[in-house]
Design a protein around this motif. Structure first.
Motif, mmCIF file in Angstrom:
data_model
loop_
_atom_site.group_PDB
_atom_site.id
_atom_site.type_symbol
_atom_site.label_atom_id
_atom_site.label_comp_id
_atom_site.label_asym_id
_atom_site.label_seq_id
_atom_site.Cartn_x
_atom_site.Cartn_y
_atom_site.Cartn_z
ATOM 1 N N ALA A 47 46.081 46.575 49.101
ATOM 2 C CA ALA A 47 44.799 46.710 48.417
ATOM 3 C C ALA A 47 44.702 45.724 47.252
ATOM 4 O O ALA A 47 43.655 45.105 47.029
ATOM 5 C CB ALA A 47 44.622 48.141 47.915
ATOM 6 N N ARG A 48 45.801 45.573 46.536
ATOM 7 C CA ARG A 48 45.815 44.637 45.403
ATOM 8 C C ARG A 48 45.652 43.201 45.903
ATOM 9 O O ARG A 48 44.935 42.400 45.291
ATOM 10 C CB ARG A 48 47.128 44.779 44.616
ATOM 11 C CG ARG A 48 47.233 43.892 43.381
ATOM 12 C CD ARG A 48 46.172 44.202 42.358
ATOM 13 N NE ARG A 48 46.374 43.463 41.111
ATOM 14 C CZ ARG A 48 45.404 43.203 40.254
ATOM 15 N NH1 ARG A 48 44.166 43.620 40.489
ATOM 16 N NH2 ARG A 48 45.662 42.545 39.154
ATOM 17 N N GLY A 50 53.798 50.486 46.560
ATOM 18 C CA GLY A 50 53.797 50.947 47.934
ATOM 19 C C GLY A 50 53.036 49.957 48.798
ATOM 20 O O GLY A 50 52.226 49.177 48.303
ATOM 21 N N ARG A 51 53.278 49.999 50.116
ATOM 22 C CA ARG A 51 52.667 49.008 50.998
ATOM 23 C C ARG A 51 51.140 49.058 50.944
ATOM 24 O O ARG A 51 50.476 48.031 50.880
ATOM 25 C CB ARG A 51 53.150 49.212 52.438
ATOM 26 C CG ARG A 51 52.726 48.089 53.372
ATOM 27 C CD ARG A 51 53.435 48.162 54.712
ATOM 28 N NE ARG A 51 53.093 47.002 55.528
ATOM 29 C CZ ARG A 51 53.684 45.813 55.419
ATOM 30 N NH1 ARG A 51 54.641 45.637 54.535
ATOM 31 N NH2 ARG A 51 53.329 44.822 56.212
ATOM 32 N N GLU A 75 49.910 37.320 52.619
ATOM 33 C CA GLU A 75 51.330 37.656 52.677
ATOM 34 C C GLU A 75 52.045 37.325 51.377
ATOM 35 O O GLU A 75 52.940 38.060 50.944
ATOM 36 C CB GLU A 75 51.990 36.921 53.849
ATOM 37 C CG GLU A 75 51.593 37.462 55.219
ATOM 38 C CD GLU A 75 52.037 36.562 56.356
ATOM 39 O OE1 GLU A 75 52.071 37.036 57.505
ATOM 40 O OE2 GLU A 75 52.336 35.370 56.096
ATOM 41 N N ASN A 76 51.651 36.226 50.739
ATOM 42 C CA ASN A 76 52.251 35.874 49.446
ATOM 43 C C ASN A 76 52.013 36.971 48.428
ATOM 44 O O ASN A 76 52.940 37.402 47.723
ATOM 45 C CB ASN A 76 51.667 34.548 48.948
ATOM 46 C CG ASN A 76 52.472 33.335 49.357
ATOM 47 O OD1 ASN A 76 53.560 33.094 48.833
ATOM 48 N ND2 ASN A 76 51.936 32.583 50.305
ATOM 49 N N LEU A 77 50.787 37.438 48.328
ATOM 50 C CA LEU A 77 50.448 38.455 47.336
ATOM 51 C C LEU A 77 51.062 39.808 47.698
ATOM 52 O O LEU A 77 51.510 40.555 46.816
ATOM 53 C CB LEU A 77 48.935 38.573 47.198
ATOM 54 C CG LEU A 77 48.202 37.293 46.765
ATOM 55 C CD1 LEU A 77 46.708 37.566 46.628
ATOM 56 C CD2 LEU A 77 48.768 36.737 45.471
ATOM 57 N N LEU A 78 51.092 40.118 48.978
ATOM 58 C CA LEU A 78 51.711 41.368 49.428
ATOM 59 C C LEU A 78 53.193 41.379 49.097
ATOM 60 O O LEU A 78 53.728 42.395 48.617
ATOM 61 C CB LEU A 78 51.506 41.537 50.932
ATOM 62 C CG LEU A 78 52.189 42.754 51.593
ATOM 63 C CD1 LEU A 78 51.660 44.043 51.004
ATOM 64 C CD2 LEU A 78 51.977 42.714 53.105
#
Length: 322
Positions: free
Chosen positions: A114-115, A108-109, A96-99
């Protein structure tokens, strides 16, 4: 581009205190450049200026060819920053932090997810990706923090004392990550007060003290500045340390120091070694270890500044308000 970071005459004051007193830097693209100095030397202030978090009172700087004052927005798009303390949200999971960061950067979501998955895998955090960051160990938090700074695929990465508080194993793991990043073409500016860290990672080092660059060069060039070598002697019997100090100091014509029962003295004449060996033998002092070696970065820093690198200067400017 020959230089990823250039700075000329950077000055930054906090009231009556000068944190930066005319700093010049030139960081080659695709390298690790180390800013080495004690707490309060001005390292973090320099990073804050170069990352557009602070404005210099005087001087000029560019990152990736963009002026840090005039082109601040462009600079922020090509850099990553990891500070001295983990900046992740401990209530969110690693994923969640990276998202969240990816979304804040305009991804984009699907791309942000993916990242995040890719970075968690790269930093060996996949198994912990769905756990709250507050359950991570210190080393895991630092890896997550570094991963967060890479979400936007920065060209230039600023690491401000990234291994502070880490155990030796976690520190070594982070060093390996930094080497991999540079191998992929990222330029890294690393601030540290750990001499071994600078020696291990940096291809070039600037020694900073009291807001000034007092020496700059490769680790080997800096070591050669002290001239001479160091004679280290550890007697079998700790009770013989005072005798070793007297003999070594007199033979070298220098003041000997003692660290953990090992006597060290700077030597300019290699002929001192057989003299010391002969005198200790005549005095009946058995020796467990004896070596003559080139200068270390510790000795370089001590000779340049008059104090060890881990010793803070009287005024700690690193925590000065932005």
């Amino acid at each position: 581009m020959e230089y990823a970071i250039r700075a000329e005459g950077l000055v930054r004051r906090f009231g009556a205190t000068t944190a930066l007193a005319g700093v010049d830097l030139a960081v080659p693209t695709g390298t690790v450049f180390g800013l080495l100095g004690p707490n309060g030397a001005g390292k973090t202030t320099a990073v804050r200026v170069l990352t557009t978090l602070l404005r210099a009172d005087e001087g000029h700087a560019t990152v990736g060819g963009f002026d840090v004052r005039r082109d601040a927005h462009q600079v922020r798009q090509i850099i990553g920053l990891t500070g001295q303390y983990a900046s992740v949200d401990e209530t969110l999971t690693g994923s969640e932090n990276l998202l969240l960061i990816g979304r804040l950067l305009g991804m984009g979501r699907a791309d942000a997810k993916a990242r995040a998955r890719q970075l968690l895998a790269d930093f060996h955090l996949s198994d912990a990706g769905e756990r709250p960051a507050k359950t991570y160990s210190g080393g895991m938090r630092r890896r997550l923090d570094l991963a967060a700074s890479l979400v936007g695929r920065p060209q230039v990465l600023f690491l401000d004392e990234p291994t502070t508080g880490l155990d030796p194993r976690s520190r070594t793991e982070l060093w390996d990550i930094v080497r991999d990043l540079v191998g992929s073409g990222v330029t890294v500016l690393l601030t540290t007060q750990y001499l071994e860290e600078a020696d291990q990672l940096a291809s070039e080092i600037a020694v900073v003290d009291h807001g000034r660059v007092i020496a700059q060069g490769t680790p080997e060039q800096l070591k050669s500045k002290t001239g001479g070598q160091t004679l280290a002697i550890r007697p079998v019997d700790p009770a013989d340390v005072p005798r070793v100090v007297a003999v070594a100091g007199a033979a070298a014509g220098s003041t000997a120091e003692v660290v953990q029962q090992t006597v060290s003295v700077p030597v300019n004449d290699p002929g001192v070694l057989p003299t010391v060996v002969r005198q200790l033998d005549e005095a009946g002092v058995p020796v467990a270890e004896l070596s003559l070696r080139g200068a270390s970065l510790d000795e370089v820093f001590l000779s340049l500044t008059g104090h060890p690198a881990e010793q803070a200067t009287p005024t700690d400017l690193e925590g000065a308000p932005a």
